[in-house]
Scaffold this motif. Sequence first.
Motif, mmCIF file in Angstrom:
data_model
loop_
_atom_site.group_PDB
_atom_site.id
_atom_site.type_symbol
_atom_site.label_atom_id
_atom_site.label_comp_id
_atom_site.label_asym_id
_atom_site.label_seq_id
_atom_site.Cartn_x
_atom_site.Cartn_y
_atom_site.Cartn_z
ATOM 1 N N MET A 1 -22.515 36.258 -18.961
ATOM 2 C CA MET A 1 -22.266 35.972 -17.550
ATOM 3 C C MET A 1 -22.751 34.563 -17.222
ATOM 4 N N ASN A 2 -22.077 33.968 -16.317
ATOM 5 C CA ASN A 2 -22.403 32.637 -15.826
ATOM 6 C C ASN A 2 -23.857 32.584 -15.341
ATOM 7 N N GLU A 3 -24.549 31.496 -15.703
ATOM 8 C CA GLU A 3 -25.962 31.343 -15.342
ATOM 9 C C GLU A 3 -26.155 31.343 -13.824
ATOM 10 N N GLU A 4 -25.258 30.687 -13.126
ATOM 11 C CA GLU A 4 -25.330 30.608 -11.665
ATOM 12 C C GLU A 4 -25.202 31.997 -11.028
ATOM 13 N N LEU A 5 -24.278 32.795 -11.551
ATOM 14 C CA LEU A 5 -24.083 34.155 -11.033
ATOM 15 C C LEU A 5 -25.306 35.018 -11.317
ATOM 16 N N SER A 6 -25.884 34.877 -12.495
ATOM 17 C CA SER A 6 -27.098 35.630 -12.840
ATOM 18 C C SER A 6 -28.226 35.289 -11.881
ATOM 19 N N PHE A 7 -28.351 34.010 -11.562
ATOM 20 C CA PHE A 7 -29.389 33.572 -10.627
ATOM 21 C C PHE A 7 -29.178 34.200 -9.251
ATOM 22 N N GLU A 141 -22.252 33.259 -1.668
ATOM 23 C CA GLU A 141 -22.685 32.355 -2.744
ATOM 24 C C GLU A 141 -21.794 32.520 -3.980
ATOM 25 N N ILE A 142 -21.457 33.773 -4.280
ATOM 26 C CA ILE A 142 -20.602 34.051 -5.449
ATOM 27 C C ILE A 142 -19.239 33.377 -5.265
ATOM 28 N N LYS A 143 -18.682 33.473 -4.061
ATOM 29 C CA LYS A 143 -17.359 32.873 -3.783
ATOM 30 C C LYS A 143 -17.378 31.349 -3.979
ATOM 31 N N LYS A 144 -18.524 30.727 -3.722
ATOM 32 C CA LYS A 144 -18.640 29.271 -3.825
ATOM 33 C C LYS A 144 -18.759 28.777 -5.275
ATOM 34 N N THR A 145 -19.110 29.673 -6.212
ATOM 35 C CA THR A 145 -19.300 29.239 -7.604
ATOM 36 C C THR A 145 -17.946 28.910 -8.231
ATOM 37 N N ASP A 146 -18.022 28.201 -9.352
ATOM 38 C CA ASP A 146 -16.775 27.855 -10.042
ATOM 39 C C ASP A 146 -16.564 28.740 -11.276
ATOM 40 N N ALA A 147 -17.096 29.964 -11.233
ATOM 41 C CA ALA A 147 -16.905 30.913 -12.331
ATOM 42 C C ALA A 147 -15.493 31.490 -12.256
ATOM 43 N N SER A 148 -15.085 32.157 -13.325
ATOM 44 C CA SER A 148 -13.746 32.758 -13.338
ATOM 45 C C SER A 148 -13.698 33.919 -12.346
ATOM 46 N N GLU A 149 -12.477 34.286 -11.946
ATOM 47 C CA GLU A 149 -12.315 35.366 -10.959
ATOM 48 C C GLU A 149 -12.883 36.685 -11.476
ATOM 49 N N ASP A 150 -12.712 36.960 -12.779
ATOM 50 C CA ASP A 150 -13.255 38.195 -13.362
ATOM 51 C C ASP A 150 -14.776 38.212 -13.262
ATOM 52 N N LYS A 152 -16.636 36.560 -11.115
ATOM 53 C CA LYS A 152 -16.985 36.704 -9.704
ATOM 54 C C LYS A 152 -16.876 38.167 -9.274
ATOM 55 N N THR A 153 -15.787 38.818 -9.678
ATOM 56 C CA THR A 153 -15.570 40.227 -9.327
ATOM 57 C C THR A 153 -16.691 41.092 -9.901
ATOM 58 N N ASN A 154 -17.048 40.845 -11.167
ATOM 59 C CA ASN A 154 -18.133 41.615 -11.799
ATOM 60 C C ASN A 154 -19.461 41.389 -11.066
ATOM 61 N N ALA A 155 -19.715 40.152 -10.685
ATOM 62 C CA ALA A 155 -20.955 39.838 -9.964
ATOM 63 C C ALA A 155 -20.978 40.539 -8.605
ATOM 64 N N GLU A 156 -19.817 40.559 -7.921
ATOM 65 C CA GLU A 156 -19.736 41.235 -6.631
ATOM 66 C C GLU A 156 -19.989 42.733 -6.776
ATOM 67 N N VAL A 157 -19.471 43.320 -7.857
ATOM 68 C CA VAL A 157 -19.716 44.744 -8.123
ATOM 69 C C VAL A 157 -21.207 44.974 -8.364
ATOM 70 N N ASP A 158 -21.829 44.074 -9.130
ATOM 71 C CA ASP A 158 -23.273 44.189 -9.388
ATOM 72 C C ASP A 158 -24.068 44.111 -8.082
ATOM 73 N N ILE A 159 -23.691 43.203 -7.208
ATOM 74 C CA ILE A 159 -24.378 43.049 -5.914
ATOM 75 C C ILE A 159 -24.202 44.313 -5.079
ATOM 76 N N GLN A 160 -23.004 44.868 -5.079
ATOM 77 C CA GLN A 160 -22.756 46.090 -4.301
ATOM 78 C C GLN A 160 -23.574 47.255 -4.861
ATOM 79 N N ASN A 161 -23.668 47.345 -6.182
ATOM 80 C CA ASN A 161 -24.477 48.403 -6.808
ATOM 81 C C ASN A 161 -25.955 48.253 -6.436
ATOM 82 N N LEU A 162 -26.438 47.003 -6.437
ATOM 83 C CA LEU A 162 -27.822 46.737 -6.013
ATOM 84 C C LEU A 162 -28.023 47.187 -4.559
#
Length: 184
Positions: A1-7, A141-150, A152-162
Motif C-alpha cells: 500500500m502507498n506510504e501516504e495512504l498508510s500514514f 485526505e485519501i481523495k487528494k493523494t495520487d495513489a491508484s483508484e484501487d 484509494k478504494t481499499n484505503a477508504e474501506v479500511d477507514i470505514q472498518n476502523l
Amino acid sequence: MNEELSFIIDSTKELMAKAITHLEKEFKNIRAGKASPAMLGSVTVDYYGAQTPLSQVANVGTMDAHTITVQPWEKNMLHEIEKAIMIANLGFNPMNNGEMVIINVPVLTEERRKQLSKQAKAEAETAKVSIRNDRREAMNEIKKTDASEDMKTNAEVDIQNLTDKYIEIVDEHYKIKDQEIMKV
C-alpha cells in the motif's frame, strides 16, 4: 500500500483512539453511586494564588462505598479545599472535622440516575461525532493523494472498518456505564 495512504490510516486510527480515551475520562466524572476519588478529579484549589488540581494539595481517598476523604498536606488548606469542592458544583456537601474534609456521597435517586444516563449518552454521541469527523477528514485526505483508484478504494474501506470498530467500542462503553448508573 502507498506510504501516504498508510500514514492517513494510522493517524486516523490514533485520532479515533483518542476519542475513546476522552470518552473514558468523561465517564469517570459521571458518578454511578459508588464513591471514587476520580469524582473530585475536576476540582481545582486556590493554592497560594494559583489554581492547582486537588490531587496536588491533598490525598484523596475513599473510606467506604459512600464516603470520600480529602486529607490536605497543609492543615491551613482545609477551608480552601472545602470552598473548591462547593464551587465545583458536583452536588456534594463537604464537612471539615479539623483534620480532613469528609464527603458523604448520597445514594442516587431514580430521577438522578436517568439524568446521569442521559449525560453518559450525550458523551457517547459526542465521541461518535468525533470519530465520524475523523473518518470524513481521512476520506478527504485519501481523495487528494495520487495513489491508484484501487488503492484509494481499499484505503477508504479500511477507514470505514476502523470507524465501525470504534463506534462499536463507544456503544460498548456506554452500555457498561449505563448499567453501572442504573444499578441500585
